[in-house]
Design a protein around this motif. Structure first.
Motif, short mmCIF file in Angstrom:
data_model
loop_
_atom_site.label_atom_id
_atom_site.label_comp_id
_atom_site.label_asym_id
_atom_site.label_seq_id
_atom_site.Cartn_x
_atom_site.Cartn_y
_atom_site.Cartn_z
N ALA A 14 -3.38 12.12 -7.09
CA ALA A 14 -4.04 12.53 -5.85
C ALA A 14 -4.09 11.37 -4.86
O ALA A 14 -3.82 11.54 -3.67
N VAL A 19 0.83 -1.20 0.00
CA VAL A 19 0.00 0.00 0.00
C VAL A 19 0.87 1.26 0.00
O VAL A 19 0.62 2.21 -0.74
N ALA A 73 -5.49 16.56 -1.29
CA ALA A 73 -5.12 15.16 -1.10
C ALA A 73 -4.18 14.99 0.08
O ALA A 73 -4.33 14.08 0.89
N SER A 77 -8.00 5.20 3.62
CA SER A 77 -7.92 6.66 3.78
C SER A 77 -7.32 7.30 2.53
O SER A 77 -7.75 8.36 2.11
N GLY A 78 -6.34 6.64 1.90
CA GLY A 78 -5.69 7.20 0.72
C GLY A 78 -6.63 7.30 -0.47
O GLY A 78 -6.70 8.35 -1.13
N ILE A 79 -7.36 6.21 -0.76
CA ILE A 79 -8.26 6.25 -1.92
C ILE A 79 -9.41 7.23 -1.67
O ILE A 79 -9.78 8.00 -2.57
N GLY A 120 -5.53 13.36 3.40
CA GLY A 120 -4.87 12.08 3.63
C GLY A 120 -4.30 11.99 5.05
O GLY A 120 -4.40 10.96 5.71
N PHE A 172 -6.37 9.38 7.97
CA PHE A 172 -5.73 8.15 8.45
C PHE A 172 -6.03 7.83 9.92
O PHE A 172 -6.42 6.70 10.24
N ALA A 175 -10.18 14.63 -3.49
CA ALA A 175 -9.32 15.66 -4.09
C ALA A 175 -9.54 15.73 -5.60
O ALA A 175 -9.59 16.81 -6.18
N TYR A 176 -9.69 14.57 -6.23
CA TYR A 176 -9.96 14.53 -7.67
C TYR A 176 -11.31 15.18 -7.97
O TYR A 176 -11.46 15.91 -8.95
N ALA A 224 -9.42 9.98 0.35
CA ALA A 224 -8.92 11.36 0.29
C ALA A 224 -8.53 11.74 -1.14
O ALA A 224 -8.82 12.84 -1.60
N GLY A 225 -7.88 10.81 -1.84
CA GLY A 225 -7.46 11.08 -3.21
C GLY A 225 -8.65 11.30 -4.14
O GLY A 225 -8.63 12.17 -5.01
N THR A 226 -9.71 10.48 -3.95
CA THR A 226 -10.88 10.60 -4.81
C THR A 226 -11.62 11.92 -4.54
O THR A 226 -12.09 12.59 -5.47
N ILE A 261 2.28 2.34 -3.55
CA ILE A 261 1.44 2.79 -4.67
C ILE A 261 1.91 4.13 -5.21
O ILE A 261 1.90 4.38 -6.41
N TRP A 270 -6.11 11.73 -10.93
CA TRP A 270 -6.67 10.90 -9.85
C TRP A 270 -5.58 10.02 -9.23
O TRP A 270 -5.44 9.96 -8.01
N ILE A 308 -2.01 8.65 -0.12
CA ILE A 308 -1.43 7.45 0.50
C ILE A 308 -0.12 7.79 1.18
O ILE A 308 0.16 7.33 2.30
N ILE A 319 -4.39 2.49 5.40
CA ILE A 319 -3.79 3.51 4.53
C ILE A 319 -4.45 3.50 3.16
O ILE A 319 -4.67 4.55 2.56
N LEU A 320 -4.80 2.29 2.70
CA LEU A 320 -5.44 2.17 1.40
C LEU A 320 -6.81 2.85 1.42
O LEU A 320 -7.16 3.62 0.52
#
Lengths: 244, 117
Positions: B51, A90, A204, A227-229, A208, A212, A235-236, A231-233, A93, B48, B56, A224-225
């Protein structure tokens, strides 16, 4: 140390391009941070009762500070191999988009994929940041050799640091050990913050960090996976929404 | 045990290093190499991916702070969080200097720990 001009004949030899890459490790403060981090990783490996060869091999093969710290922390706390592999996987990535964004700077129409395997292996936060600073000053057909030189230089420095840390471990005051372990989160946070170019990157990063601790309260094993996906999504989504 | 054996250590541990450390990390670099070639640098999917990667990385940072490994666990959590916050504030205040931020965050942690005894 300054690099020669782009059209200088000094770039013509493969060996000299490699050496210019190697010598470029001295141009950045990140090298010093990396050195201290790997002294810490060497000491951590010693304290978790792994062999010196194990510690050196982990630096050469994994070549990513957080992944090595996470692996040591997981195995040291009695996690299973699968749990440790998941946690490392994780954390890794982030390397995917780094490789994707650096390779177009290295490639020429004649480049074969296998020539890019070694530069891809060297890519981690430090080399990624340095590539954006240094590569514009390197002729395109010399960039792969240059990055191999830069990566080799950094790996040699970090192997030395791992070795030093491993031998020092027993004599290190705990305060020093703590200070070195704090370097990774501090340096990663600030170098990522400096690389934030768009508002989506800032969202992000901040989300992120904030998500977490919330997710880790549920202790899913893939915190982490999740919270990361998430937060990232989000942000996107902010990025899409702002463009409309 | 000979010196060489002590240096190399246990074979099991080396296999675990490859399975749990090397492979799950390296797979992302090689995927970037094999799949990334076709992705346009400006493509929306990359925004994406970037981000998610940033978030992560933020999670990895938070993990080291929330569940600290080794000697860092001896530092009380308010001091850990306070030091990082101070480092970020110095970074933002001093022309985004990574060095100034890292140095001041470290100084606060070491000073605080020393002061507490």
């Amino acid at each position: 140390m300054a690099l020669p001009a782009l059209d200088s004949p000094r770039w013509q030899g493969t060996a000299s391009a490699f050496l210019y890459g190697m010598r470029s490790v001295t141009t950045t403060i990140l090298t010093a941070v990396l050195f201290a981090t790997y002294v810490g990783i060497g000491a951590l490996a010693h304290d978790t009762h792994f062999s010196l060869f194990w510690a050196l091999l982990s630096t050469a093969l994994i070549w990513a500070g957080p992944a090595q710290i996470i692996l040591l922390a997981a195995l040291g706390s009695g996690a299973t191999v699968i749990q440790a592999a998941l946690a490392v996987g994780v954390s890794g990535i982030r390397l995917f988009p780094m490789v994707v964004s650096v390779l177009p700077m290295l490639r020429t129409p004649e480049t074969r994929k296998r020539q890019l395997i070694l530069p891809s292996h060297f890519i981690a936060v430090t080399l990624w940041v340095e590539c954006f600073c240094l590569l514009p000053m390197v002729p395109r057909d010399r960039r792969i050799v240059f990055v191999n030189g830069l990566g080799t230089g950094l790996v040699v420095i970090c192997l030395t640091a791992t070795w030093i840390g491993y031998h020092l471990a027993a004599n290190l005051p705990p305060l020093f050990g703590a200070a070195i372990l704090l370097l990774t989160p501090l340096a990663f946070l600030l170098s990522t913050a400096r690389n934030c170019k768009q508002p989506a990157d800032v969202v992000a990063l901040v989300l992120g960090l904030a998500l977490f601790p919330v997710v880790s309260w549920f202790d899913t094993g893939v915190d982490i996976l999740i919270s990361g996906i998430s937060a990232g999504t989000i942000a996107y989504g902010v990025h899409r929404w702002r463009r409309r | 045990m000979s010196d060489l054996q002590a240096f190399i250590g246990d074979w099991h541990a080396l296999i675990i290093l490859v399975l749990a450390g090397f492979l799950p990390n390296e797979v992302w670099r090689m995927l970037g190499l094999w799949l990334g070639g076709g992705i346009d640098e400006e493509a929306d999917i990359l925004v994406w991916v970037r981000a998610v990667a940033t978030a992560i990385l933020a999670g990895v940072i938070a993990q080291i702070l929330v569940h600290p490994p080794g000697a860092l666990a001896t530092v009380p959590s308010p001091l850990r969080y306070g030091s990082v916050l101070f480092g970020v504030l110095v970074f933002l205040g001093f022309k985004r200097s990574i060095f100034a931020g890292v140095a001041c965050g470290e100084l606060m942690m070491v000073g605080g720990k020393y002061w507490m005894g």
